[in-house]
Motif scaffolding. Sequence first.
Motif, PDB file in Angstrom:
ATOM      1  N   ARG A   1       1.961  -0.068  12.879  1.00 34.51           N
ATOM      2  CA  ARG A   1       2.327  -1.162  11.750  1.00 34.51           C
ATOM      3  C   ARG A   1       3.328  -0.935  10.863  1.00 34.51           C
ATOM      4  O   ARG A   1       3.128  -0.659   9.157  1.00 34.51           O
TER       5      ARG A   1
ATOM      6  N   TRP B   1      -2.879  -6.746   0.108  1.00 37.57           N
ATOM      7  CA  TRP B   1      -3.960  -5.668   0.519  1.00 37.57           C
ATOM      8  C   TRP B   1      -3.931  -4.267  -0.092  1.00 37.57           C
ATOM      9  O   TRP B   1      -5.345  -4.004   0.229  1.00 37.57           O
ATOM     10  N   TRP B   2      -2.720  -4.218   0.141  1.00 35.72           N
ATOM     11  CA  TRP B   2      -2.568  -2.769  -1.174  1.00 35.72           C
ATOM     12  C   TRP B   2      -3.488  -2.806  -2.906  1.00 35.72           C
ATOM     13  O   TRP B   2      -4.276  -1.870  -3.108  1.00 35.72           O
TER      14      TRP B   2
ATOM     15  N   SER C   1      -1.697  10.385   6.825  1.00 39.90           N
ATOM     16  CA  SER C   1      -2.205   8.798   7.541  1.00 39.90           C
ATOM     17  C   SER C   1      -0.436   7.809   7.367  1.00 39.90           C
ATOM     18  O   SER C   1      -1.207   6.333   7.741  1.00 39.90           O
TER      19      SER C   1
ATOM     20  N   TYR D   1       1.245   2.160  -4.960  1.00 35.33           N
ATOM     21  CA  TYR D   1       1.242   2.923  -3.723  1.00 35.33           C
ATOM     22  C   TYR D   1       1.452   4.719  -4.695  1.00 35.33           C
ATOM     23  O   TYR D   1       0.395   5.556  -4.194  1.00 35.33           O
TER      24      TYR D   1
ATOM     25  N   TRP E   1       5.917   4.921   1.569  1.00 37.58           N
ATOM     26  CA  TRP E   1       5.389   6.075   2.918  1.00 37.58           C
ATOM     27  C   TRP E   1       5.171   7.241   1.771  1.00 37.58           C
ATOM     28  O   TRP E   1       4.035   8.252   1.776  1.00 37.58           O
TER      29      TRP E   1
ATOM     30  N   ALA F   1       0.502   5.557   9.612  1.00 34.60           N
ATOM     31  CA  ALA F   1       0.894   4.215   9.684  1.00 34.60           C
ATOM     32  C   ALA F   1       2.143   2.766  10.341  1.00 34.60           C
ATOM     33  O   ALA F   1       1.478   2.047  10.389  1.00 34.60           O
ATOM     34  N   VAL F   2       2.819   3.960   9.468  1.00 33.63           N
ATOM     35  CA  VAL F   2       3.941   3.413   9.311  1.00 33.63           C
ATOM     36  C   VAL F   2       4.198   3.066  11.111  1.00 33.63           C
ATOM     37  O   VAL F   2       5.519   2.119  11.490  1.00 33.63           O
TER      38      VAL F   2
ATOM     39  N   LEU G   1       3.661  -1.909   7.078  1.00 35.98           N
ATOM     40  CA  LEU G   1       2.287  -1.980   5.961  1.00 35.98           C
ATOM     41  C   LEU G   1       2.638  -1.792   4.236  1.00 35.98           C
ATOM     42  O   LEU G   1       2.360  -2.216   4.118  1.00 35.98           O
ATOM     43  N   TYR G   2       4.403  -1.131   4.710  1.00 36.91           N
ATOM     44  CA  TYR G   2       4.469  -1.144   2.513  1.00 36.91           C
ATOM     45  C   TYR G   2       5.493  -2.026   2.646  1.00 36.91           C
ATOM     46  O   TYR G   2       6.208  -2.124   2.268  1.00 36.91           O
ATOM     47  N   GLN G   3       5.429  -3.027   3.429  1.00 40.71           N
ATOM     48  CA  GLN G   3       6.485  -4.553   2.924  1.00 40.71           C
ATOM     49  C   GLN G   3       6.383  -5.120   1.710  1.00 40.71           C
ATOM     50  O   GLN G   3       4.613  -5.387   1.867  1.00 40.71           O
TER      51      GLN G   3
ATOM     52  N   ASN H   1       2.224  -7.689   2.073  1.00 43.18           N
ATOM     53  CA  ASN H   1       1.623  -6.676   2.745  1.00 43.18           C
ATOM     54  C   ASN H   1       0.649  -6.251   1.506  1.00 43.18           C
ATOM     55  O   ASN H   1      -0.473  -5.415   1.139  1.00 43.18           O
TER      56      ASN H   1
END
Length: 236
Positions: A196, A207-208, A188, A150, A74, A192-193, A199-201, A204
């Motif tokens: 959820r 979706w990124w 954000s 990212y 993040w 977001a972390v 989210l950065y796993q 996912n």
Amino acid sequence: MNRQFKQALADAFRAPPPTRKAAFLKRHRRRELGRWELIALQIRYIRWWVWLLSLAVSGFILMTATLSAESTPWYIAALTPFLALLVITENGRAQLYQMEELELACRMSRRSVMLARMVALGLFHLVLFGLLTPLLAVWSTVEAVQAGVYLLTPYLLTSALGMELTRRIRGREGLLACGAVTAAISVSGPIAVNIRPALYQPENLIWWGAALVAAMIAAAVEFTLNVKNMGELQWN
């Protein structure tokens, strides 16, 4: 004044036919700049601290990978919007100082100048991303594909929204709105972390990827609209 007198004046002040006109114009014809020559020329007009801040932000992203690997994902997404803000503010400098009409009166079209500056800074940031991606993959917990996604997703999203705002809001207010949007996209990530954590796993990442494609399309559309808007301003 009768017709004979007019004819006598015209005969007395008649300009002689030009001699060797084509050779004279060919000798003094202005040399047109190529695309890459124009980009190289505009690099000199980009303020030095824009390059320095780009390097500083990239270095800070890399530093976080070595000091705190757990928070690296993040951190990457939170800092890259500021690189996009540098491009937006540099292109909006004429709006900030109310110098658009002066740029329109220059030899080179304003559209070409803005495109050259955007290309120069965009390529510079892409080079930085290309250098950061493998280093982040080595020194952090993210893989190379994750690091690239990212880096690019918030950058392109900020660019798209920034071009939209500067196209609709003129002057200093538009740049302030871009700064607010950049800050919102930046914070954000940590928010977001907390909401959820997964989210950065890696699971996912799809979706990124979808968000990256959407950001690329939005940035391309806004870039096209901005180019068209510059052409309309030039015509006016």
